[in-house]
Enzyme design. Structure first.
Site, PDB file in Angstrom:
ATOM      1  N   THR A   1     -69.680 -41.597  10.653  1.00 52.59           N
ATOM      2  CA  THR A   1     -70.655 -40.706  11.275  1.00 52.59           C
ATOM      3  C   THR A   1     -70.689 -39.421  10.459  1.00 52.59           C
ATOM      4  O   THR A   1     -69.694 -38.695  10.384  1.00 52.59           O
ATOM      5  CB  THR A   1     -70.262 -40.400  12.728  1.00 52.59           C
TER       6      THR A   1
ATOM      7  N   LYS B   1     -77.370 -42.697  14.723  1.00 58.18           N
ATOM      8  CA  LYS B   1     -75.968 -42.603  15.161  1.00 58.18           C
ATOM      9  C   LYS B   1     -75.673 -41.232  15.757  1.00 58.18           C
ATOM     10  O   LYS B   1     -74.954 -41.114  16.762  1.00 58.18           O
ATOM     11  CB  LYS B   1     -75.022 -42.874  13.982  1.00 58.18           C
TER      12      LYS B   1
ATOM     13  N   LYS C   1     -65.952 -33.214  16.106  1.00 56.32           N
ATOM     14  CA  LYS C   1     -66.703 -33.406  14.860  1.00 56.32           C
ATOM     15  C   LYS C   1     -68.122 -33.919  15.123  1.00 56.32           C
ATOM     16  O   LYS C   1     -69.102 -33.339  14.639  1.00 56.32           O
ATOM     17  CB  LYS C   1     -65.976 -34.410  13.958  1.00 56.32           C
TER      18      LYS C   1
END
Length: 298
Positions: free
Chosen positions: A98, A174, A242
Site C-alpha cells: 500500500t 487500495k 501509515k
C-alpha cells in the site's frame, strides 16, 4: 497456465500465503525475506531460499514484492543487492504494498527505463485468504506487463481487478479500501468500548451485533481478537497509522475533506504513541478510558 520461475520478496502474513499459492499452482518459487530463517523455512516444503533480492532476481522472470511500504520497496529494488539491476530485460515486477499512488506511477516509468515491466497490484483479504489463494488484487499496468505475468495473478487471488492500462489506479482503489477498513476498525472499537463502559457482556454484544444490521466484516473479525484478548499483530496499529496517513495525503493534494478518516487516523496515532504500535490493529480499543477489557482465557 504457463509455469514459470517466480520470486516472492517478503514472507509476512500475506506474502507467505501468496508464495504458497504459487507453489501449489506448480510454479518454481524463489523466496527472500529480511528476517533470518524465514526463506529457509518456506523452502523446506518446496522452493528456493535466496540470500537477497539480487540473487532472487537473477533466477526469475517475475518478482512479487509483498513488503510493508514504498521505502522497503525502494530498498528491494534499488538498495544494496537490489533486484532492479539483476532483473532480466522483459521481466515483470509486481508491487503489492500500500503506497502513494503517485509514487507507484513514477515507479512504472523508472522500471520501464530499465527494460522492465511493472504491475501496480495492492492486495486485500487477510492472511487466511492469502494462504488459500482467495484474496483480492487491485491491479493496473500496461498490456505487455500483464502478458509477462500471465496466470500468476490468478494463482494468488480469487479476484483480480484490472483497473487501468497504466499504473496508479490499483493503488488509488487500495487507498480507498484502507479508508473504509481503518474507519470500520475504529468504529468497531468505539462501539465495543461503549458496550463495556455500559456494563454489557462483551460476548453477548458481539453475538448480537454480528447478527444485526450494525455488523461489518471488521467488527466481526477484529472484535473477536478483543474478546480473546489476543493482540498478536496480523495487521498492526502502525499499519493504519501509515495507510490512513496515505489516505489523508492523497485527499489533501486536491483539498478534499475526509472527516471520518481524519478521526480514525488520530485514534490509531493515539494508540501507537500509547505503546500499542506493534500490537494488532484491534488494540485501538485500548485508547478508551474507564473500561475493563476481556482477559485472556486461563
Amino acid at each position: 497456465m504457463r509455469m514459470s520461475k517466480v520470486g516472492v520478496i517478503g514472507l509476512g502474513a500475506m506474502g507467505s500465503g501468496m508464495a504458497g499459492s504459487l507453489r501449489r499452482a506448480g510454479h518454481e518459487v524463489f523466496v527472500c525475506d529480511a528476517r533470518p530463517g524465514a526463506a529457509e523455512a518456506f523452502a523446506r516444503d518446496g522452493g528456493v531460499a535466496c540470500a537477497n533480492p539480487a540473487e532472487l532476481a537473477r533466477q526469475c522472470s517475475a518478482i512479487v514484492s509483498v513488503v510493508v511500504n514504498a521505502q522497503q520497496t525502494e530498498a528491494v529494488l534499488f538498495g544494496d543487492n537490489g533486484a532492479a539491476a539483476a532483473m532480466h530485460a522483459g521481466s515483470v515486477f509486481i508491487m503489492c504494498s500500500t503506497v502513494d499512488p503517485n509514487w507507484s506511477i513514477a515507479l512504472e516509468g523508472r522500471l520501464e527505463a530499465l527494460g522492465l515491466h511493472y504491475i501496480d497490484a495492492p492486495i486485500s483479504g487477510g492472511a487466511a485468504k492469502a494462504a488459500s489463494g482467495e484474496m483480492t488484487m487491485m491491479t493496473a499496468g500496461k498490456p505487455a506487463a500483464y502478458a509477462a505475468c500471465e496466470g500468476l495473478l490468478e494463482a494468488m487471488a480469487a479476484k483480480v481487478y484490472r483497473l487501468g492500462a497504466t499504473a496508479g489506479n490499483g493503488s488509488k482503489v487500495k487507498i480507498i479500501n484502507q479508508l473504509l477498513a481503518g474507519v470500520h476498525i475504529a468504529a468497531a472499537a468505539e462501539a465495543m468500548a461503549l458496550g463495556l463502559r455500559e456494563g454489557v457482556d462483551a460476548a453477548a454484544l458481539y453475538e448480537v451485533i454480528t447478527h444485526s444490521a450494525g455488523n461489518s466484516w471488521m467488527f466481526e473479525n477484529r472484535m473477536a481478537h478483543v474478546l480473546k484478548a489476543d493482540y498478536t499483530p496480523l495487521s498492526a496499529v502502525d499499519i493504519f497509522v501509515k495507510d490512513l496517513g496515505l489516505v489523508l495525503d492523497t485527499a489533501r493534494a486536491s483539498k478534499f475533506p475526509l472527516p471520518l478518516a481524519s478521526t480514525a487516523h488520530q485514534m490509531f496515532m493515539q494508540a501507537s504513541t500509547a505503546g500499542f504500535a506493534r500490537e494488532d490493529d484491534s488494540a485501538v480499543i485500548k485508547i478508551f478510558p474507564g473500561i475493563e477489557l476481556p482477559k485472556p482465557a486461563v
